[in-house]
Design a protein around this motif. Structure first.
Motif, PDB file in Angstrom:
ATOM      1  N   TRP A   3       0.820  -1.215   0.000  1.00 36.85           N
ATOM      2  CA  TRP A   3       0.000   0.000   0.000  1.00 36.85           C
ATOM      3  C   TRP A   3       0.853   1.263   0.000  1.00 36.85           C
ATOM      4  O   TRP A   3       0.448   2.289  -0.568  1.00 36.85           O
ATOM      5  CB  TRP A   3      -0.960  -0.011   1.183  1.00 36.85           C
ATOM      6  CG  TRP A   3      -0.324   0.200   2.528  1.00 36.85           C
ATOM      7  CD1 TRP A   3       0.161  -0.747   3.373  1.00 36.85           C
ATOM      8  CD2 TRP A   3      -0.121   1.463   3.174  1.00 36.85           C
ATOM      9  NE1 TRP A   3       0.669  -0.168   4.503  1.00 36.85           N
ATOM     10  CE2 TRP A   3       0.500   1.184   4.415  1.00 36.85           C
ATOM     11  CE3 TRP A   3      -0.399   2.790   2.833  1.00 36.85           C
ATOM     12  CZ2 TRP A   3       0.860   2.188   5.306  1.00 36.85           C
ATOM     13  CZ3 TRP A   3      -0.043   3.792   3.724  1.00 36.85           C
ATOM     14  CH2 TRP A   3       0.569   3.494   4.938  1.00 36.85           C
ATOM     15  N   THR A   6       1.887   1.791  -3.552  1.00 31.97           N
ATOM     16  CA  THR A   6       0.695   2.205  -4.294  1.00 31.97           C
ATOM     17  C   THR A   6       0.394   3.681  -4.081  1.00 31.97           C
ATOM     18  O   THR A   6       0.131   4.423  -5.036  1.00 31.97           O
ATOM     19  CB  THR A   6      -0.514   1.360  -3.868  1.00 31.97           C
ATOM     20  OG1 THR A   6      -0.271  -0.011  -4.192  1.00 31.97           O
ATOM     21  CG2 THR A   6      -1.784   1.822  -4.569  1.00 31.97           C
ATOM     22  N   VAL A   7       0.425   4.124  -2.842  1.00 30.99           N
ATOM     23  CA  VAL A   7       0.131   5.526  -2.529  1.00 30.99           C
ATOM     24  C   VAL A   7       1.175   6.448  -3.149  1.00 30.99           C
ATOM     25  O   VAL A   7       0.834   7.495  -3.720  1.00 30.99           O
ATOM     26  CB  VAL A   7       0.060   5.734  -1.001  1.00 30.99           C
ATOM     27  CG1 VAL A   7       0.014   7.226  -0.663  1.00 30.99           C
ATOM     28  CG2 VAL A   7      -1.162   5.030  -0.430  1.00 30.99           C
ATOM     29  N   ALA A  10       0.618   6.610  -6.885  1.00 28.40           N
ATOM     30  CA  ALA A  10      -0.629   7.329  -7.163  1.00 28.40           C
ATOM     31  C   ALA A  10      -0.459   8.834  -6.955  1.00 28.40           C
ATOM     32  O   ALA A  10      -1.025   9.641  -7.706  1.00 28.40           O
ATOM     33  CB  ALA A  10      -1.750   6.797  -6.281  1.00 28.40           C
ATOM     34  N   GLU A  13       1.351  10.085  -9.940  1.00 31.95           N
ATOM     35  CA  GLU A  13       0.421  10.158 -11.067  1.00 31.95           C
ATOM     36  C   GLU A  13      -0.473  11.384 -10.956  1.00 31.95           C
ATOM     37  O   GLU A  13      -0.643  12.132 -11.925  1.00 31.95           O
ATOM     38  CB  GLU A  13      -0.429   8.890 -11.128  1.00 31.95           C
ATOM     39  CG  GLU A  13      -1.743   9.003 -11.880  1.00 31.95           C
ATOM     40  CD  GLU A  13      -1.588   9.453 -13.315  1.00 31.95           C
ATOM     41  OE1 GLU A  13      -2.568  10.002 -13.858  1.00 31.95           O
ATOM     42  OE2 GLU A  13      -0.508   9.280 -13.904  1.00 31.95           O
ATOM     43  N   PHE A  46      -1.799  -1.437 -13.893  1.00 32.97           N
ATOM     44  CA  PHE A  46      -1.921  -0.469 -12.808  1.00 32.97           C
ATOM     45  C   PHE A  46      -1.493   0.916 -13.277  1.00 32.97           C
ATOM     46  O   PHE A  46      -2.133   1.925 -12.957  1.00 32.97           O
ATOM     47  CB  PHE A  46      -1.052  -0.919 -11.623  1.00 32.97           C
ATOM     48  CG  PHE A  46      -1.117  -0.001 -10.433  1.00 32.97           C
ATOM     49  CD1 PHE A  46      -2.102  -0.148  -9.472  1.00 32.97           C
ATOM     50  CD2 PHE A  46      -0.187   1.023 -10.275  1.00 32.97           C
ATOM     51  CE1 PHE A  46      -2.166   0.696  -8.381  1.00 32.97           C
ATOM     52  CE2 PHE A  46      -0.235   1.875  -9.187  1.00 32.97           C
ATOM     53  CZ  PHE A  46      -1.231   1.708  -8.235  1.00 32.97           C
ATOM     54  N   ILE A  50      -4.761   3.659 -12.971  1.00 30.80           N
ATOM     55  CA  ILE A  50      -4.848   4.768 -12.013  1.00 30.80           C
ATOM     56  C   ILE A  50      -4.789   6.119 -12.729  1.00 30.80           C
ATOM     57  O   ILE A  50      -5.221   7.126 -12.162  1.00 30.80           O
ATOM     58  CB  ILE A  50      -3.777   4.677 -10.911  1.00 30.80           C
ATOM     59  CG1 ILE A  50      -2.365   4.912 -11.453  1.00 30.80           C
ATOM     60  CG2 ILE A  50      -3.862   3.379 -10.163  1.00 30.80           C
ATOM     61  CD1 ILE A  50      -1.363   5.180 -10.347  1.00 30.80           C
ATOM     62  N   MET A 229      -5.475  -2.479  -4.100  1.00 32.55           N
ATOM     63  CA  MET A 229      -4.434  -1.546  -4.505  1.00 32.55           C
ATOM     64  C   MET A 229      -4.887  -0.692  -5.696  1.00 32.55           C
ATOM     65  O   MET A 229      -4.587   0.494  -5.771  1.00 32.55           O
ATOM     66  CB  MET A 229      -3.143  -2.295  -4.861  1.00 32.55           C
ATOM     67  CG  MET A 229      -2.460  -2.991  -3.685  1.00 32.55           C
ATOM     68  SD  MET A 229      -2.076  -1.898  -2.297  1.00 32.55           S
ATOM     69  CE  MET A 229      -3.431  -2.275  -1.159  1.00 32.55           C
ATOM     70  N   GLY A 233      -5.195   3.255  -5.425  1.00 29.90           N
ATOM     71  CA  GLY A 233      -4.435   4.076  -6.369  1.00 29.90           C
ATOM     72  C   GLY A 233      -5.319   5.058  -7.119  1.00 29.90           C
ATOM     73  O   GLY A 233      -4.963   6.227  -7.297  1.00 29.90           O
ATOM     74  N   CYS A 234      -6.492   4.595  -7.551  1.00 31.15           N
ATOM     75  CA  CYS A 234      -7.414   5.473  -8.286  1.00 31.15           C
ATOM     76  C   CYS A 234      -7.923   6.616  -7.411  1.00 31.15           C
ATOM     77  O   CYS A 234      -8.005   7.766  -7.854  1.00 31.15           O
ATOM     78  CB  CYS A 234      -8.597   4.664  -8.823  1.00 31.15           C
ATOM     79  SG  CYS A 234      -8.190   3.612 -10.241  1.00 31.15           S
ATOM     80  N   ALA A 237      -4.985   9.102  -6.706  1.00 30.10           N
ATOM     81  CA  ALA A 237      -4.668   9.846  -7.931  1.00 30.10           C
ATOM     82  C   ALA A 237      -5.752  10.875  -8.236  1.00 30.10           C
ATOM     83  O   ALA A 237      -5.456  12.001  -8.657  1.00 30.10           O
ATOM     84  CB  ALA A 237      -4.505   8.884  -9.105  1.00 30.10           C
TER      85      ALA A 237
END
Length: 285
Positions: A3, A6-7, A10, A13, A46, A50, A229, A233-234, A237
């Motif tokens: 995570w 992922t954060v 994101a 992004e 991914f 995202i 995840m 992420g979405c 972002a």
């Protein structure tokens, strides 16, 4: 991916999606820095999915303009198709603009070239520098836009052609479409806004294709962890992009591209030097 990774990706992004610095390129750099395995189908998906989360911030911020119909009378003598185009003119322009990306994107994906490019941090570094040098001069070359110039079908299609260049990581979809709009006589602000709008159908299509490919090849990726995840992420972002987008329009309108050009050259040069001297980008090997 955990995570924290992922954060981080994101956030990268969301911050870079609407800046002319290449969000895909920055995510690839971030993944390399974090030591995330490149070439994994889920990591590829991914990276695109995202981006759609960030793009949805456009619909949220510009919802009054995004959900619009033209209720004025169509030109006299228009056919039924002409009347339909008149009523849905905004969406027709988006359709015309996204057509080149549909064709080029499908060809790149089917040929496997897209996956190869997504694995290449070298390509990202070189294109950051090349794009950065171009951005130092593009304001002088193309900053002749006028609010009197309307967005026509031809202009929308030409901007769509420019968008296709961004299939190469490091180019920046935002930069390609904004510069494309400026070459068609649009002001920086109007070109940036159409770039935002055009991103919605473009990234929606790319996201759908990636999801279908993942499900078709092997649905084993769809673990509760991976789906969590993707959702995380979405959301991250989306929130970060929403905050960054309004700032970017104001900055671009006032100062132009030059600052982003210097940034791209600096980042790309650092990566090239590291790679040429045999250093890995991964913070932990």
């Amino acid at each position: 991916m955990d995570w924290i990774e992922t954060v981080i990706i994101a956030i990268v992004e969301g911050l870079t999606e609407f800046l002319p610095v290449s969000s895909t390129g920055h995510m690839i750099i971030a993944q390399n820095l974090l030591g995330i395995e490149q070439g994994d189908p889920f990591v590829h998906a991914f990276t695109f999915i995202i981006q759609f989360g960030a793009i949805l911030s456009v619909v949220c911020l510009y919802w009054k303009r995004f959900f619009q119909l033209d209720h004025t009378p169509a030109p006299e003598g228009s056919s039924w198709f002409g009347r339909l185009k008149h009523k849905f003119w905004f969406y027709w322009l988006l359709f015309v603009g996204v057509l080149p990306a549909v064709v080029i994107g499908l060809v790149a994906k089917k040929s496997g070239m897209l996956d190869w490019l997504l694995d290449s941090v070298e390509v990202v570094a070189v294109m950051l520098v090349v794009g950065g040098v171009f951005m130092l001069f593009c304001d002088r070359l193309f900053n002749k836009g006028s609010d009197a110039n309307k967005l026509t079908e031809r202009r929308a299609f030409m901007i769509g052609l420019y968008q296709c260049i961004s299939v190469i990581p490091g180019v920046s979809r935002s930069m390609a479409t904004i510069v494309g709009g400026m070459t068609q006589g649009l002001t920086r602000k109007r070109a940036a806004e159409f770039s935002f709008f055009l991103a919605v159908p473009t990234m929606a299509g790319a996201t759908l294709l990636d999801l279908l490919d993942l499900l078709k090849d092997d649905a084993a990726w769809a673990t509760s962890h991976n789906l969590t995840m993707l959702g995380l992420g979405c959301v991250v972002a989306f929130v970060v992009a929403l905050l960054a987008m309004k700032w970017f329009v104001g900055f671009l309108t006032k100062y132009g591209f030059k600052a982003f050009g210097y940034y791209r050259i600096a980042v790309g040069t650092i990566i090239i030097v590291l790679l040429l001297t045999g250093h890995s980008l991964a913070m932990v090997d």
